[in-house]
Design an enzyme around this catalytic site. Sequence first.
Site, short mmCIF file in Angstrom:
data_model
loop_
_atom_site.label_atom_id
_atom_site.label_comp_id
_atom_site.label_asym_id
_atom_site.label_seq_id
_atom_site.Cartn_x
_atom_site.Cartn_y
_atom_site.Cartn_z
N LYS A 96 51.11 44.37 29.36
CA LYS A 96 49.81 44.52 28.70
C LYS A 96 48.73 44.30 29.76
CE LYS A 96 46.76 41.99 27.03
NZ LYS A 96 45.50 42.76 27.36
N CYS B 264 41.35 34.12 42.58
CA CYS B 264 41.69 32.74 42.24
C CYS B 264 41.95 31.87 43.46
CB CYS B 264 42.89 32.70 41.29
SG CYS B 264 44.35 33.55 41.93
N GLU C 32 35.51 26.60 38.23
CA GLU C 32 35.74 27.84 38.97
C GLU C 32 34.56 28.78 38.82
OE1 GLU C 32 39.49 30.89 39.53
OE2 GLU C 32 39.02 30.20 37.50
N GLU D 277 50.04 32.03 36.00
CA GLU D 277 49.26 31.95 37.24
C GLU D 277 47.81 32.01 36.83
OE1 GLU D 277 46.99 32.98 40.39
OE2 GLU D 277 48.01 34.86 39.99
#
Length: 489
Positions: A183, A292, A392, A258
């Site tokens: 997906k 990331c 973040e 992750e």
Amino acid sequence: MLIQTPKDFGIGRGQIFVGGSWVESASTDRRDILNPKDESAVDAVAAGSVEDADRAVAAAKKAQPAWNALTPMERAGFLHKLAALVDEHNEVLAQMLTAEGGKLVGESRIDAHFCSALLRYAAESARRLQGEILPGEGHDEQIWIQRVPFGVVAGITAWNFPAALFARKVGPSLVTGNTVVIKPHELTPLTTLVLGELCRRAGFPEGVVNIVPGDGRTVGAHLVSHKDTDLITMTGSVRAGGEIYALGAARIKPIRLELGGKAPFLVMEDANIDKAVDAAVTSKFFYGGSVCTCNDRMYLHRKIYDQFMEKFIAKVKALKVGDPTSENVQIGPRISQVEVQKLQAMVAKALEQKATPLLDMTSHDAAFSKGHWAFPMVLGVTSNDVAIMQEETFGPAIAAMPVDSFDQAVAFANDSDYGLSAYLFTPSNRLIMRAVNELQFGEIYVNRPSGESPHGFHTGYRKSGLGGEDGQHGVEGYMRKKTMYNNYG
């Protein structure tokens, strides 16, 4: 160059990839995919449904026994063919990645190249799949520990690296004997659909690879909770990862996540300043910080802080924001206005918390009146508690903080909910070895910028994830163990 889209590969706007063919989605809804640089329509795709997910899982489940019956080397042959097709279409894929995601075209070429590299590594792993034979406690007995596939893998990918993340899920899934349902993220499904067509052209058996675009909270959630998906692998946000973890718990389902990062960038007093500055800029502003593993907070020894920041700011000032198809641009648009607003809110909060603005490249030029634009911002802080040192950013804003010692830098670096990547610049082998033992991160870059290798291991601690990807250990994560007590007396 005229951008190609899935329709140029014979893929209809309402189609999904199930059972080796392009079939109409059960849903009549369509989702427009917009170019982040000007919000123009690139293409439209099916807004997949739960029924579509069911069809894809059923096809994958049906195909899995025969796929697993092939030898690993036979399975690897299909992956080699797919990797060759990805390389053949590198420029087409790069243009498509740029159109749907706003990534610089040069960065998109890297994404497509990493896709084929990951597929090849997975294929090469076919000869390294192994079990163990142990002596039994009884006479005429051996204990066999075999590694076997899970069955059907559901892979959910993020918007920032559609091609590489497809390969990161599909390659190890297939070489180990699983079948897969992918997906893609709802904002960037186009490249993934074309990769599905390349799977078809590579001759994969029906149902081995299936692709269903759709919303994460409908299609994605259904794949996670589906009784016939045996392993979930997802790359995305901490929020989404937490929701998937909770959904999977109901069936005690294996989950590999992750997630986000907040990489600290440590520069010690003995570091090569020019090398560290170059790496800091590269590692922060690749894809405008939407990575990331990017440099997301800097801890600089007080003795070199001013020198480093002067050079760093000068290099950031030289970065050009603009059309990502231009080879002379270093920062393109953000994926969506939501991402722009999140970044703006974080910077505003940092300023309220007494952060000092050191550079603000915000432009009000008419060229940026359409699209999703955020501009480089550099802040100075004196406390590790400032939000921009803890949350973040996923964009082109960064804060720097002076530290008095390696010990203090490590303490601040570890004071985080995240634990994916970290950077250290020093020639001191003693400090490097201390970092190995003391920095609580799954991936550490020493005296170099970011960038993983297919044969490394990409893994995070704390809220940065579970499991890990790439390399031998990544491949092993797509197999489970089966123990046999073989008495031959």
